[in-house]
Motif scaffolding. Sequence first.
Motif, PDB file in Angstrom:
ATOM      1  N   VAL A  25       0.840  -1.195   0.000  1.00 29.14           N
ATOM      2  CA  VAL A  25       0.000   0.000   0.000  1.00 29.14           C
ATOM      3  C   VAL A  25       0.866   1.232   0.000  1.00 29.14           C
ATOM      4  O   VAL A  25       1.676   1.422   0.894  1.00 29.14           O
ATOM      5  CB  VAL A  25      -0.888   0.033   1.267  1.00 29.14           C
ATOM      6  CG1 VAL A  25      -1.702   1.301   1.288  1.00 29.14           C
ATOM      7  CG2 VAL A  25      -1.789  -1.184   1.291  1.00 29.14           C
ATOM      8  N   VAL A  27       1.663   4.780   0.973  1.00 30.79           N
ATOM      9  CA  VAL A  27       1.154   5.662   2.018  1.00 30.79           C
ATOM     10  C   VAL A  27       1.997   6.923   2.091  1.00 30.79           C
ATOM     11  O   VAL A  27       3.217   6.848   2.183  1.00 30.79           O
ATOM     12  CB  VAL A  27       1.169   4.951   3.392  1.00 30.79           C
ATOM     13  CG1 VAL A  27       0.762   5.914   4.476  1.00 30.79           C
ATOM     14  CG2 VAL A  27       0.240   3.752   3.373  1.00 30.79           C
ATOM     15  N   THR A  45       2.224   9.071  -2.189  1.00 26.47           N
ATOM     16  CA  THR A  45       1.014   8.669  -2.910  1.00 26.47           C
ATOM     17  C   THR A  45       0.220   9.877  -3.353  1.00 26.47           C
ATOM     18  O   THR A  45       0.354  10.942  -2.782  1.00 26.47           O
ATOM     19  CB  THR A  45       0.133   7.781  -2.011  1.00 26.47           C
ATOM     20  OG1 THR A  45      -0.984   7.348  -2.780  1.00 26.47           O
ATOM     21  CG2 THR A  45      -0.365   8.513  -0.798  1.00 26.47           C
ATOM     22  N   ALA A  47      -3.537  11.453  -3.722  1.00 28.31           N
ATOM     23  CA  ALA A  47      -4.867  11.255  -3.131  1.00 28.31           C
ATOM     24  C   ALA A  47      -5.799  12.314  -3.676  1.00 28.31           C
ATOM     25  O   ALA A  47      -5.388  13.415  -4.015  1.00 28.31           O
ATOM     26  CB  ALA A  47      -4.802  11.363  -1.611  1.00 28.31           C
ATOM     27  N   LEU A 141       2.729  -1.979   4.490  1.00 28.40           N
ATOM     28  CA  LEU A 141       2.528  -0.616   4.975  1.00 28.40           C
ATOM     29  C   LEU A 141       3.884  -0.035   5.377  1.00 28.40           C
ATOM     30  O   LEU A 141       4.156   0.145   6.562  1.00 28.40           O
ATOM     31  CB  LEU A 141       1.594  -0.603   6.184  1.00 28.40           C
ATOM     32  CG  LEU A 141       0.112  -0.796   5.931  1.00 28.40           C
ATOM     33  CD1 LEU A 141      -0.619  -0.999   7.243  1.00 28.40           C
ATOM     34  CD2 LEU A 141      -0.462   0.391   5.188  1.00 28.40           C
ATOM     35  N   ALA A 144       4.118   2.879   7.872  1.00 26.80           N
ATOM     36  CA  ALA A 144       2.802   3.345   8.263  1.00 26.80           C
ATOM     37  C   ALA A 144       2.323   2.918   9.641  1.00 26.80           C
ATOM     38  O   ALA A 144       1.512   3.622  10.212  1.00 26.80           O
ATOM     39  CB  ALA A 144       1.773   2.907   7.223  1.00 26.80           C
ATOM     40  N   ARG A 215      -8.737   2.116  -4.145  1.00 30.50           N
ATOM     41  CA  ARG A 215      -7.663   2.343  -5.109  1.00 30.50           C
ATOM     42  C   ARG A 215      -7.731   1.361  -6.264  1.00 30.50           C
ATOM     43  O   ARG A 215      -7.321   1.671  -7.368  1.00 30.50           O
ATOM     44  CB  ARG A 215      -6.309   2.244  -4.396  1.00 30.50           C
ATOM     45  CG  ARG A 215      -6.086   3.314  -3.350  1.00 30.50           C
ATOM     46  CD  ARG A 215      -4.635   3.361  -2.882  1.00 30.50           C
ATOM     47  NE  ARG A 215      -4.152   2.071  -2.444  1.00 30.50           N
ATOM     48  CZ  ARG A 215      -4.328   1.561  -1.214  1.00 30.50           C
ATOM     49  NH1 ARG A 215      -5.025   2.253  -0.324  1.00 30.50           N
ATOM     50  NH2 ARG A 215      -3.844   0.383  -0.888  1.00 30.50           N
ATOM     51  N   LEU A 271      -7.439   7.850   7.257  1.00 30.55           N
ATOM     52  CA  LEU A 271      -6.938   7.562   5.909  1.00 30.55           C
ATOM     53  C   LEU A 271      -6.875   8.838   5.075  1.00 30.55           C
ATOM     54  O   LEU A 271      -5.904   9.068   4.335  1.00 30.55           O
ATOM     55  CB  LEU A 271      -7.825   6.527   5.218  1.00 30.55           C
ATOM     56  CG  LEU A 271      -7.799   5.106   5.776  1.00 30.55           C
ATOM     57  CD1 LEU A 271      -8.688   4.192   4.932  1.00 30.55           C
ATOM     58  CD2 LEU A 271      -6.379   4.562   5.806  1.00 30.55           C
ATOM     59  N   GLU A 276      -4.799   8.842   1.833  1.00 31.36           N
ATOM     60  CA  GLU A 276      -5.083   7.485   1.398  1.00 31.36           C
ATOM     61  C   GLU A 276      -6.568   7.257   1.153  1.00 31.36           C
ATOM     62  O   GLU A 276      -7.416   8.022   1.603  1.00 31.36           O
ATOM     63  CB  GLU A 276      -4.588   6.477   2.449  1.00 31.36           C
ATOM     64  CG  GLU A 276      -3.190   5.969   2.190  1.00 31.36           C
ATOM     65  CD  GLU A 276      -3.099   5.230   0.866  1.00 31.36           C
ATOM     66  OE1 GLU A 276      -4.137   4.763   0.343  1.00 31.36           O
ATOM     67  OE2 GLU A 276      -1.992   5.135   0.330  1.00 31.36           O
ATOM     68  N   ARG A 277      -6.845   6.179   0.452  1.00 35.12           N
ATOM     69  CA  ARG A 277      -8.185   5.647   0.295  1.00 35.12           C
ATOM     70  C   ARG A 277      -8.153   4.176   0.668  1.00 35.12           C
ATOM     71  O   ARG A 277      -7.085   3.566   0.726  1.00 35.12           O
ATOM     72  CB  ARG A 277      -8.666   5.794  -1.153  1.00 35.12           C
ATOM     73  CG  ARG A 277      -9.020   7.198  -1.554  1.00 35.12           C
ATOM     74  CD  ARG A 277      -9.671   7.214  -2.931  1.00 35.12           C
ATOM     75  NE  ARG A 277      -8.780   6.709  -3.977  1.00 35.12           N
ATOM     76  CZ  ARG A 277      -9.168   6.461  -5.225  1.00 35.12           C
ATOM     77  NH1 ARG A 277     -10.430   6.636  -5.566  1.00 35.12           N
ATOM     78  NH2 ARG A 277      -8.311   6.033  -6.117  1.00 35.12           N
ATOM     79  N   HIS A 279      -8.127   0.222   0.162  1.00 35.06           N
ATOM     80  CA  HIS A 279      -7.485  -0.530  -0.925  1.00 35.06           C
ATOM     81  C   HIS A 279      -8.492  -0.940  -1.989  1.00 35.06           C
ATOM     82  O   HIS A 279      -8.187  -0.932  -3.182  1.00 35.06           O
ATOM     83  CB  HIS A 279      -6.796  -1.767  -0.364  1.00 35.06           C
ATOM     84  CG  HIS A 279      -6.140  -2.612  -1.413  1.00 35.06           C
ATOM     85  ND1 HIS A 279      -5.073  -2.172  -2.166  1.00 35.06           N
ATOM     86  CD2 HIS A 279      -6.415  -3.871  -1.850  1.00 35.06           C
ATOM     87  CE1 HIS A 279      -4.708  -3.121  -3.013  1.00 35.06           C
ATOM     88  NE2 HIS A 279      -5.512  -4.154  -2.845  1.00 35.06           N
ATOM     89  N   ALA A 517      -6.957  -0.204   4.512  1.00 35.30           N
ATOM     90  CA  ALA A 517      -5.897   0.235   3.604  1.00 35.30           C
ATOM     91  C   ALA A 517      -5.062  -0.915   3.047  1.00 35.30           C
ATOM     92  O   ALA A 517      -4.531  -0.821   1.950  1.00 35.30           O
ATOM     93  CB  ALA A 517      -4.981   1.224   4.322  1.00 35.30           C
TER      94      ALA A 517
END
Length: 529
Positions: A25, A27, A45, A47, A141, A144, A215, A271, A276-277, A279, A517
């Motif tokens: 992922v 992040v 990333t 977003a 991650l 993260a 995503r 998130l 982030e969004r 997954h 995520a």
Amino acid sequence: MSPQTVGSPAVPGAAAEPDGTPVAVPVAVPAATDSEVLAAAATTTAAGTATAAADPATMVPAASVQAAAAAAGAAKTAVARTAVAKTAAAKSALTKSVLTKTVVAKTAVAKPAVAKPATGSAAAGTPGTAAPGTATVTTALPGAPQAFSTRARTLAGAVRRRCADLARIESPSGDAPRLDALAEELAAGFRATGATARREPAPAGDHLVLEWEGRDESLPHLLIVGHHDTVWPVGTLADWPVTEEGGRLTGPGVVDMKGGLAILEGALALLADLGERPHRTVRMVVVSDEEVGSPDGRRLVERQLRGAAAVLGLEPPHPDGRLKTARRGSTRVRLTVTGREAHAGNDAHDGVSAVDELVDQLVLVRDLAGQPGTELNAGRISGGSRANVVAGRAEAELGLRFSTAEAQRRTLDNLARLTALRPGARVRTEVLSSRPAWPERTGNPLLRHVRSLAAALGQQLDGAPAGGAGDTNLPGSRGLPTLDGFGAVGAGAHARHEHIRLDQIAPRIALLAALLAVPLPRLRDRAEG
């Protein structure tokens, strides 16, 4: 309320996870501390921008989940506000607060690294100690886990206040105006985290259906189920207000399940703060009638089961924080007796007492329900009109719980065959709602995945079967990967000591956010579909 039959036709199983290893992922961690910046350096990333509008003419600024993060300097690009507005008089002037925020897009780019799937049984682990499978999650991650935990602690205060605000909006099952007002409040809060939301009309209060883009839109969706009705009648707050004391938040509905709804809102805000969004696509059904067996909401849950990769429930966990890996089946049955009224002094011999017949029937039912794997609770009894009138009608509402599908079938068959014990009386049984038993799943790869994820976050977590029933019974009984208990940690559901533990809010936010995520492993064999 219309009767429902037990054992609706099975919905086809959820699509299997695509074969192959999960992808890392990406992040982006906003600058907060040097250590977080270094941890995030390997991955950035892109977003989208998440916005939610509020009418300034009716809104009064107040603290919110996102405002708490901004005030702490944890997300300098996130702007938020909470608002309180009066609802229409038809909604009984219930309090309405709306979380809104704007998240500025972060730029991006690194190609994600590939993470190997977890194998074997992952132990829960202890804080700061890696458990088997933890390396997989950490790889997925990069940098993260610390960011998730830190951000969750920042958001915990706002989530606590959000839970308290939701609990102050009384929403008993069947009270459509209050349930509709709360549904609108929840929809506004979830829209602020990027969800599309629609109200699904229902006679006893509207349900909510929500969706967040993922995503990877090609993957089967993740389904979350929850409810916004409670067992507490209007007026409970008058002598039992929402109170924070001794590390606990207590009040009607705080643990079942307004705490879970607030925690999910906080997880999605987390998130967004990280750019982030989820997954994959996340869908959610919030029903208005769960506490009475979801007689209408069941259809919405069943509709969203089609094609789901897995199902998560926001009910509270076991009091020690363990997730719920199985549930007993449950059925609500109304037992109605009709007799014949007469003067209790002059013409008692002409009457047939429905109350006497009901009492005798309940003794018989208790024996029928005393079979292995079955429990009975006579929850409500009513009947008769006056002491000097032979009762012409009486009824009881029974709550039955079953360990197995066979015990459920056997007991309901016996109830359906009840006949009157005295001449002139009539007995009728009616199934009001029913949930099938959800048996424990051998191996449980979804639980292994969540345990490894928790260990990577420094948490100790496991799962165990639960005695109560809920909307997760439906997917669990059909073999879909299912876990419940992702709501607030506490105790006392349906009792006056209902409470949530404030020190467990942040860990739950971090766990749920990370679970959304991180790519799921393959949870079903190909043979299962």
